[in-house]
Design a protein around this motif. Structure first.
Motif, PDB file in Angstrom:
ATOM      1  N   THR A  80      43.833  29.758  37.310  1.00 31.01           N
ATOM      2  CA  THR A  80      43.287  31.011  37.823  1.00 31.01           C
ATOM      3  C   THR A  80      44.301  32.106  37.520  1.00 31.01           C
ATOM      4  OG1 THR A  80      42.068  29.931  39.613  1.00 31.01           O
ATOM      5  CG2 THR A  80      42.531  32.278  39.873  1.00 31.01           C
ATOM      6  N   GLY A  81      43.800  33.236  37.031  1.00 30.79           N
ATOM      7  CA  GLY A  81      44.707  34.323  36.670  1.00 30.79           C
ATOM      8  C   GLY A  81      45.174  34.224  35.233  1.00 30.79           C
TER       9      GLY A  81
ATOM     10  N   ASN B 175      42.756  35.345  31.151  1.00 28.47           N
ATOM     11  CA  ASN B 175      42.838  35.810  32.533  1.00 28.47           C
ATOM     12  C   ASN B 175      41.609  35.238  33.242  1.00 28.47           C
ATOM     13  OD1 ASN B 175      43.308  37.071  34.942  1.00 28.47           O
ATOM     14  ND2 ASN B 175      43.270  39.160  34.134  1.00 28.47           N
ATOM     15  N   VAL B 176      41.790  34.094  33.880  1.00 35.08           N
ATOM     16  CA  VAL B 176      40.672  33.257  34.311  1.00 35.08           C
ATOM     17  C   VAL B 176      40.190  33.616  35.716  1.00 35.08           C
ATOM     18  CG1 VAL B 176      39.857  30.886  34.585  1.00 35.08           C
ATOM     19  CG2 VAL B 176      41.667  31.392  32.933  1.00 35.08           C
ATOM     20  N   THR B 177      38.871  33.794  35.836  1.00 32.30           N
ATOM     21  CA  THR B 177      38.238  33.980  37.141  1.00 32.30           C
ATOM     22  C   THR B 177      37.115  32.948  37.275  1.00 32.30           C
ATOM     23  OG1 THR B 177      36.685  35.636  36.271  1.00 32.30           O
ATOM     24  CG2 THR B 177      38.760  36.445  37.199  1.00 32.30           C
ATOM     25  N   HIS B 178      36.707  32.686  38.520  1.00 36.72           N
ATOM     26  CA  HIS B 178      35.710  31.654  38.785  1.00 36.72           C
ATOM     27  C   HIS B 178      34.592  32.210  39.664  1.00 36.72           C
ATOM     28  CE1 HIS B 178      38.763  28.773  37.353  1.00 36.72           C
ATOM     29  NE2 HIS B 178      39.608  29.463  38.108  1.00 36.72           N
ATOM     30  N   ASP B 179      33.378  31.727  39.413  1.00 39.11           N
ATOM     31  CA  ASP B 179      32.233  32.125  40.231  1.00 39.11           C
ATOM     32  C   ASP B 179      31.336  30.912  40.426  1.00 39.11           C
ATOM     33  OD1 ASP B 179      30.429  34.256  41.454  1.00 39.11           O
ATOM     34  OD2 ASP B 179      29.105  33.379  39.934  1.00 39.11           O
TER      35      ASP B 179
ATOM     36  N   HIS C  67      33.494  29.595  34.725  1.00 36.80           N
ATOM     37  CA  HIS C  67      34.922  29.840  34.556  1.00 36.80           C
ATOM     38  C   HIS C  67      35.068  30.857  33.416  1.00 36.80           C
ATOM     39  CE1 HIS C  67      35.353  26.176  36.949  1.00 36.80           C
ATOM     40  NE2 HIS C  67      34.570  25.576  36.075  1.00 36.80           N
TER      41      HIS C  67
END
Length: 247
Positions: free
Chosen positions: A69-70, A174-178, A238
Motif C-alpha cells: 500500500t502506498g 503508488n498502490v491503493t485498494h478498494d 488494487h
C-alpha cells in the motif's frame, strides 16, 4: 636408346589430391560455419530464456498489488528486449449482464521469442499452449461454492514502450485498494489475454467452466470463466498507478 613419352599419371594424381584437399577444406569450413551459427543461436536462445526468467522474477517483486500500500519502487533488468503496456479489460458478469468492467491493462516483456506478461495481478511466462502462470492472480473461489473474490490489479499506466539498453527499467507504483460487495448471484469472470491457455488452466482449477470469446470486437479474445452455484461475490481492486521509466 629409344626415348619414352613422358607420363602424366603422376601429375594427374597430384591434381586429384589437390582437388580433394580443397573440397575437404571447403566442407570443413562450411561445417564450422554451420556449427558456429548453431552455437550462436543456442547462446541467443539461452540469453533470451535467462532474460525472461529474470524479468518474471523482477516484475513479480516490483509489482505486488496485494501486499503493498502506498509508494513502492522496483527495477527490471534484462540484456535485451522491450517492455510495453497494452490495453486489456477484465469484466465481472452475472445473470443480468456486466456488473463491473475494469481497464486492467498488461505489462508485457518480449525478446527472442520469449514473453512475460503481468496482467490483473498474475504473471504469465511463455506463449501459446506453453504459457503458464508463474504468479497466480488474486481471484479466489471457495470450495463450498458460497464465495467468489475477484481481485484485480489495474496498472493505470500510459501506453508506452521501453527498450533495454544496459540500464534497468524502473517500475514506480503508488498502490491503493478498494473493496465492494457485488451481492449474491451466478458469476462469470472474463479477462482479455493473448495467452489464454494459462488462464484457462487456472480457472478450471477453481472449478469454473471456461470458454473463449471476443466480448468487445477488438480482436483480442477473453477467457470467460463461469462459476457454478449462486454465491456472494466481492470485487477487490488494487490500483497500482504505475510509472515506467529508464534508470
Amino acid at each position: 636408346m629409344t626415348g619414352q613419352p613422358p607420363s602424366h599419371a603422376g601429375s594427374g594424381r597430384a591434381q586429384s589430391n589437390v582437388v580433394g584437399v580443397a573440397l575437404l577444406l571447403g566442407i570443413t569450413v562450411v561445417s564450422l560455419g554451420v556449427l558456429t551459427a548453431s552455437i550462436g543461436l543456442a547462446v541467443d536462445a539461452g540469453t533470451g530464456a535467462a532474460d525472461a526468467a529474470r524479468v518474471g522474477d523482477d516484475v513479480d517483486d516490483a509489482l505486488r498489488p496485494v501486499e503493498v500500500t502506498g509508494e513502492h519502487v522496483g527495477t527490471v533488468r534484462a540484456t535485451d528486449g522491450q517492455l510495453r503496456t497494452v490495453a486489456r479489460d477484465l469484466r465481472v458478469l452475472n445473470e443480468s449482464g456486466t456488473v463491473a468492467r475494469l481497464e486492467a491493462d498488461a505489462l508485457v516483456y518480449e525478446t527472442d521469442g520469449h514473453r512475460v506478461a503481468f496482467l490483473a495481478g498474475g504473471v504469465v511466462r511463455g506463449e501459446g499452449s506453453g504459457a503458464r502462470l508463474v504468479t497466480e492472480p488474486p481471484v479466489v473461489a471457495s470450495p463450498d461454492g458460497e464465495v467468489l473474490v475477484v481481485g484485480v490489479a489495474t496498472l493505470g499506466a500510459d501506453r508506452r514502450t521501453v527498450s533495454f539498453a544496459g540500464e534497468p527499467v524502473r517500475l514506480r507504483t503508488n498502490v491503493t485498494h478498494d473493496r465492494r460487495t457485488l451481492g449474491a448471484g451466478t458469476y462469470r469472470v472474463a479477462i482479455e489475454t493473448e495467452t489464454p491457455a494459462a488462464w484457462r488452466s487456472y480457472f478450471r482449477d477453481l472449478g469454473a467452466t471456461v470458454t473463449d470469446r471476443d466480448l468487445d470486437g477488438d480482436g483480442v479474445d477473453s477467457v470467460v470463466a463461469t462459476f457454478p452455484n449462486e454465491r456472494t461475490a466481492y470485487l477487490v481492486v488494487h490500483a497500482l498507478h504505475l510509472e515506467v521509466g529508464n534508470g
